[in-house]
Enzyme design. Structure first.
Site, PDB file in Angstrom:
ATOM      1  CD  GLN A 131      -2.610   1.216   2.617  1.00  0.00           C
ATOM      2  OE1 GLN A 131      -2.068   1.454   3.675  1.00  0.00           O
ATOM      3  NE2 GLN A 131      -3.896   0.947   2.529  1.00  0.00           N
ATOM      4  N   GLY A 132       0.902   1.974  -1.105  1.00  0.00           N
ATOM      5  CA  GLY A 132       1.743   3.173  -1.229  1.00  0.00           C
ATOM      6  C   GLY A 132       0.941   4.434  -0.979  1.00  0.00           C
ATOM      7  CB  SER A 166       3.412  -3.188   5.416  1.00  0.00           C
ATOM      8  OG  SER A 166       3.148  -2.362   6.503  1.00  0.00           O
ATOM      9  CD  GLU A 249      -5.359  -0.205   5.893  1.00  0.00           C
ATOM     10  OE1 GLU A 249      -5.702   0.962   5.639  1.00  0.00           O
ATOM     11  OE2 GLU A 249      -4.181  -0.576   5.873  1.00  0.00           O
ATOM     12  CB  SER A 371      -2.822   7.649  14.468  1.00  0.00           C
ATOM     13  OG  SER A 371      -3.549   8.856  14.478  1.00  0.00           O
ATOM     14  CG  ASN A 372      -6.184   3.857  18.101  1.00  0.00           C
ATOM     15  OD1 ASN A 372      -6.264   3.317  16.988  1.00  0.00           O
ATOM     16  ND2 ASN A 372      -6.369   3.187  19.229  1.00  0.00           N
ATOM     17  CD  GLU A 373      -3.396   9.551  18.866  1.00  0.00           C
ATOM     18  OE1 GLU A 373      -3.100   9.005  17.788  1.00  0.00           O
ATOM     19  OE2 GLU A 373      -2.943   9.183  19.963  1.00  0.00           O
TER      20      GLU A 373
HETATM   21  C1  LIG Z   1       3.600  -0.922  11.399  1.00  0.00           C
HETATM   22  C2  LIG Z   1       3.145   0.118  10.415  1.00  0.00           C
HETATM   23  C3  LIG Z   1       2.794  -0.270   9.135  1.00  0.00           C
HETATM   24  C4  LIG Z   1       2.417   0.696   8.191  1.00  0.00           C
HETATM   25  N1  LIG Z   1       2.136   0.293   6.911  1.00  0.00           N
HETATM   26  C5  LIG Z   1       1.836   1.209   5.977  1.00  0.00           C
HETATM   27  C6  LIG Z   1       1.629   0.803   4.611  1.00  0.00           C
HETATM   28  O1  LIG Z   1       1.729  -0.375   4.267  1.00  0.00           O
HETATM   29  N2  LIG Z   1       1.353   1.772   3.698  1.00  0.00           N
HETATM   30  C7  LIG Z   1       1.236   3.086   4.023  1.00  0.00           C
HETATM   31  O2  LIG Z   1       0.961   3.892   3.163  1.00  0.00           O
HETATM   32  N3  LIG Z   1       1.446   3.504   5.314  1.00  0.00           N
HETATM   33  C8  LIG Z   1       1.741   2.594   6.277  1.00  0.00           C
HETATM   34  N4  LIG Z   1       1.973   2.995   7.581  1.00  0.00           N
HETATM   35  C9  LIG Z   1       1.973   4.427   7.881  1.00  0.00           C
HETATM   36  C10 LIG Z   1       0.796   4.881   8.737  1.00  0.00           C
HETATM   37  O3  LIG Z   1      -0.391   4.892   8.000  1.00  0.00           O
HETATM   38  C11 LIG Z   1       1.166   6.283   9.287  1.00  0.00           C
HETATM   39  O4  LIG Z   1       2.258   6.097  10.170  1.00  0.00           O
HETATM   40  C12 LIG Z   1       0.009   6.913  10.025  1.00  0.00           C
HETATM   41  O5  LIG Z   1      -1.002   7.294   9.129  1.00  0.00           O
HETATM   42  C13 LIG Z   1       0.461   8.153  10.842  1.00  0.00           C
HETATM   43  O6  LIG Z   1       1.170   9.042  10.027  1.00  0.00           O
HETATM   44  P1  LIG Z   1       2.601   9.618  10.480  1.00  0.00           P
HETATM   45  O7  LIG Z   1       3.473   8.468  10.861  1.00  0.00           O
HETATM   46  O8  LIG Z   1       3.088  10.516   9.415  1.00  0.00           O
HETATM   47  O9  LIG Z   1       2.340  10.424  11.809  1.00  0.00           O
HETATM   48  P2  LIG Z   1       1.746  11.936  11.923  1.00  0.00           P
HETATM   49  O10 LIG Z   1       0.614  12.095  10.973  1.00  0.00           O
HETATM   50  O11 LIG Z   1       2.876  12.883  11.829  1.00  0.00           O
HETATM   51  O12 LIG Z   1       1.186  11.904  13.398  1.00  0.00           O
HETATM   52  C14 LIG Z   1       2.010  12.023  14.558  1.00  0.00           C
HETATM   53  C15 LIG Z   1       1.099  11.996  15.782  1.00  0.00           C
HETATM   54  O13 LIG Z   1       0.211  13.124  15.768  1.00  0.00           O
HETATM   55  C16 LIG Z   1      -1.139  12.685  15.859  1.00  0.00           C
HETATM   56  N5  LIG Z   1      -2.006  13.529  15.015  1.00  0.00           N
HETATM   57  C17 LIG Z   1      -1.773  13.915  13.739  1.00  0.00           C
HETATM   58  N6  LIG Z   1      -2.790  14.656  13.273  1.00  0.00           N
HETATM   59  C18 LIG Z   1      -3.703  14.742  14.282  1.00  0.00           C
HETATM   60  C19 LIG Z   1      -4.972  15.359  14.403  1.00  0.00           C
HETATM   61  N7  LIG Z   1      -5.547  16.040  13.400  1.00  0.00           N
HETATM   62  N8  LIG Z   1      -5.650  15.215  15.585  1.00  0.00           N
HETATM   63  C20 LIG Z   1      -5.101  14.510  16.620  1.00  0.00           C
HETATM   64  N9  LIG Z   1      -3.876  13.906  16.555  1.00  0.00           N
HETATM   65  C21 LIG Z   1      -3.193  14.012  15.402  1.00  0.00           C
HETATM   66  C22 LIG Z   1      -1.131  11.255  15.354  1.00  0.00           C
HETATM   67  O14 LIG Z   1      -2.214  10.511  15.868  1.00  0.00           O
HETATM   68  C23 LIG Z   1       0.212  10.752  15.839  1.00  0.00           C
HETATM   69  O15 LIG Z   1       0.093  10.340  17.193  1.00  0.00           O
HETATM   70  C24 LIG Z   1       2.355   2.064   8.557  1.00  0.00           C
HETATM   71  C25 LIG Z   1       2.691   2.456   9.867  1.00  0.00           C
HETATM   72  C26 LIG Z   1       3.079   1.489  10.800  1.00  0.00           C
HETATM   73  C27 LIG Z   1       3.444   1.922  12.192  1.00  0.00           C
END
Ligand SMILES: Cc1cc2nc3c(=O)[nH]c(=O)nc-3n(C[C@H](O)[C@H](O)[C@H](O)COP(=O)(O)OP(=O)(O)OC[C@H]3O[C@@H](n4cnc5c(N)ncnc54)[C@H](O)[C@@H]3O)c2cc1C
Length: 386
Positions: A131-132, A166, A249, A371-373
Site C-alpha cells: 500500500q503506497g 509494509s 482495511e 492513527s487512533n487519534e
Molecule cells: C507498522 C506500520 C505499518 C504501516 N504500513 C503502511 C503501509 O503499508 N502503507 C502506508 O501507506 N502507510 C503505512 N503505515 C503508515 C501509517 O499509516 C502512518 O504512520 C500513520 O497514518 C500516521 O502518520 P505519520 O506516521 O506521518 O504520523 P503523523 O501524521 O505525523 O502523526 C504524529 C502523531 O500526531 C497525531 N495527530 C496527527 N494529526 C492529528 C490530528 N488532526 N488530531 C489529533 N492527533 C493528530 C497522530 O495521531 C500521531 O500520534 C504504517 C505504519 C506502521 C506503524
C-alpha cells in the site's frame, strides 16, 4: 475462475467447521504457527505465497469474495467460523492487502480489463500488494501527498517517495496515491494507480521496526512510467477510492484475533495459584472485555451489505482492537515480573516468550491504517456529529 470444488452452501455450520478443522490439522505446517514467543507471527514472502497456494488448492481461499471471482462467498456466520478455526490452529497472519483491500476495491471500481488482469493472480497469490499511501510529509494528513504523476502520451511519469510501506520488498505490485493536479482543495487532484514493482525506476529500502522486524520499507520512484490504464476510477478523483479502501482495511484490522492471541499469553502467565490476585482480577475483566469485543465485531460486520460502503462507525473496531492490544501487552509485561525488562527470548514456566517483542509489536496497531487519534476524530465528527 468460479470455485466449484466444495459446496459450502450445502453444508451446515457444524459440518463446515469440521471439514475446515480436519483440513487445517492435516496440512497446516507447525513452523507457521503463532507461539507465545511470537503471538502476532507473520508468514512472509515465499511462505505467504505457498500458504495462499495451499488455500487455493484446498478450496479455502477468499472466504468473503463472490464465487464469480473464485471466492467462497460464505455467509457471515461461516466467515466467523472460518476465522475461528484459523485462530484455533494458531495460523500465522499474512499481510494480504490483495484479498482484504485491493481485490474488493477492484470489484467495486475497476474496469473490466483491470478485473480480468489483476483479480485472479491476486487470489492465487501470484500478485502480492503493498500500500503506497504514506509519505514523509503525509501520514495523518494524507491528502498533503506530493508524489507527482505527469501524463506523457499513454503513460504517467511518476516521481516521489513513499514511506512505511509494509512488505514492499516482497510484493509484486503496489497500489498508490499520486498527485496529478495541484488544486486548492488538497483532496482533489489525487489519483489511485496500480504499479508493477518490477517497473524501472523503483527502489525499495527496508526500515527496522522498534520490535526489530524488517517489515517496513521506503519506496523511491524515479521517472517510473506507468500505463494510464492502471488508474482506478477517474484521474484526479482517487480520494473517493482511497477512502473506500481504508474502510475495508478498518474492518480487517479491527478484528479481535490479534488481541485474542495476546490474551492467550496473559492466561498462560497469570492463571497460576501463586499469581497476585490483582493481576487475576485484571485478567478476568479483560476476558469479559474480549467477549464484548467479539460480540460487537460480529454484530457490526453482520450489518455490512455487499452494495454499501463501510461507514465511519467501523473506526470504533480499530480503536478498541489497538487499545486492547496495548493494555494486554502491558498486563503481560507486569505478569512476567523480573523478565519484563528483557527485550529477548526468555522461558517463563516452560513457555518460551519474548515480552519486549510483544510489547513493542502491539504499539503499531494504534498507528497504522490511520492513527487512533485520527479514528477518534472520525467518530467524533462523522458518527457523533460533534
Ligand atoms: C507498522 C506500520 C505499518 C504501516 N504500513 C503502511 C503501509 O503499508 N502503507 C502506508 O501507506 N502507510 C503505512 N503505515 C503508515 C501509517 O499509516 C502512518 O504512520 C500513520 O497514518 C500516521 O502518520 P505519520 O506516521 O506521518 O504520523 P503523523 O501524521 O505525523 O502523526 C504524529 C502523531 O500526531 C497525531 N495527530 C496527527 N494529526 C492529528 C490530528 N488532526 N488530531 C489529533 N492527533 C493528530 C497522530 O495521531 C500521531 O500520534 C504504517 C505504519 C506502521 C506503524
Amino acid at each position: 475462475m468460479e470455485n466449484k470444488s466444495i459446496d459450502y452452501d450445502a453444508m451446515g455450520d457444524t459440518e463446515f467447521r469440521a471439514a475446515l478443522r480436519t483440513w487445517l490439522e492435516d496440512v497446516y505446517p507447525e513452523n507457521w504457527k503463532q507461539t507465545p514467543r511470537r503471538p502476532l507471527l507473520r508468514i512472509r514472502g515465499k511462505d505467504a505465497r505457498a500458504w495462499i497456494k495451499m488455500l487455493c488448492e484446498g478450496g479455502w481461499r477468499c472466504p468473503a469474495w463472490p464465487k464469480e471471482y473464485g471466492g467462497m462467498e460464505l455467509s457471515f456466520k461461516k466467515q466467523i467460523i472460518y476465522h475461528e478455526e484459523l485462530e484455533r490452529i494458531r495460523a500465522g497472519r499474512i499481510i494480504d492487502g490483495g484479498e482484504q483491500m485491493i481485490g474488493p476495491t477492484l470489484m467495486a471500481y475497476g474496469t473490466d480489463e483491470q478485473k480480468r488482469k489483476y483479480i485472479e493472480p491476486t487470489r492465487t497469490g501470484e500478485y502480492l500488494w503493498a500500500q503506497g499511501y504514506s509519505e514523509p510529509g503525509a501520514g495523518s494528513d494524507l491528502a498533503s501527498l506530493r508524489t507527482k504523476a505527469e501524463l506523457e502520451g499513454d503513460h504517467y511519469r511518476i516521481n516521489g517517495h513513499k514511506i512505511w510501506t509494509s512488505h514492499a520488498d516482497e510484493c509484486s505490485h503496489m497500489y498508490a496515491l499520486v498527485r496529478t493536479t495541484v488544486s486548492e482543495k488538497k483532496q482533489v487532484g489525487i489519483t489511485f494507480i496500480l504499479i508493477d514493482m518490477e517497473t524501472p525506476g523503483i527502489s525499495v529500502r527496508p526500515i527496522k521496526t522498534v520490535a526489530g522486524e524488517d517489515e517496513l520499507c521506503e519506496v523511491f520512484l524515479d521517472d517510473v512510467m506507468v500505463p494510464k490504464e492502471n488508474v482506478v476510477g477517474e484521474p484526479d478523483n482517487g480520494w473517493t477510492i482511497a477512502k473506500a479502501l481504508l474502510g475495508y482495511e478498518r474492518v480487517w484490522i479491527g478484528n479481535p484475533g490479534p488481541a485474542a492471541r495476546y490474551l492467550d499469553l496473559a492466561c498462560e502467565l497469570i492463571m497460576k495459584d501463586e499469581t497476585d490476585s490483582s493481576l487475576k482480577d485484571e485478567l478476568a475483566k479483560t476476558i469479559c472485555d474480549m467477549h464484548d469485543f467479539r460480540v460487537l465485531y460480529e454484530t457490526m460486520c453482520h450489518s455490512i451489505s455487499p452494495d454499501s460502503e463501510i461507514g465511519p462507525e467501523f473506526s470504533i473496531l480499530k480503536i478498541i482492537s489497538a487499545d486492547m492490544l496495548r493494555d494486554i501487552s502491558e498486563l503481560n509485561a507486569r505478569a512476567s515480573g523480573q523478565y519484563s525488562q528483557l527485550d529477548s527470548d526468555v522461558e517463563i514456566d516452560g513457555a518460551l516468550t519474548n515480552i519486549g517483542w510483544q510489547f513493542f509489536t502491539a504499539r503499531a496497531q494504534a498507528i497504522f491504517a490511520g492513527s487512533n487519534e485520527i479514528q477518534r476524530n472520525i467518530v467524533a465528527k462523522r458518527v457523533l456529529n460533534l
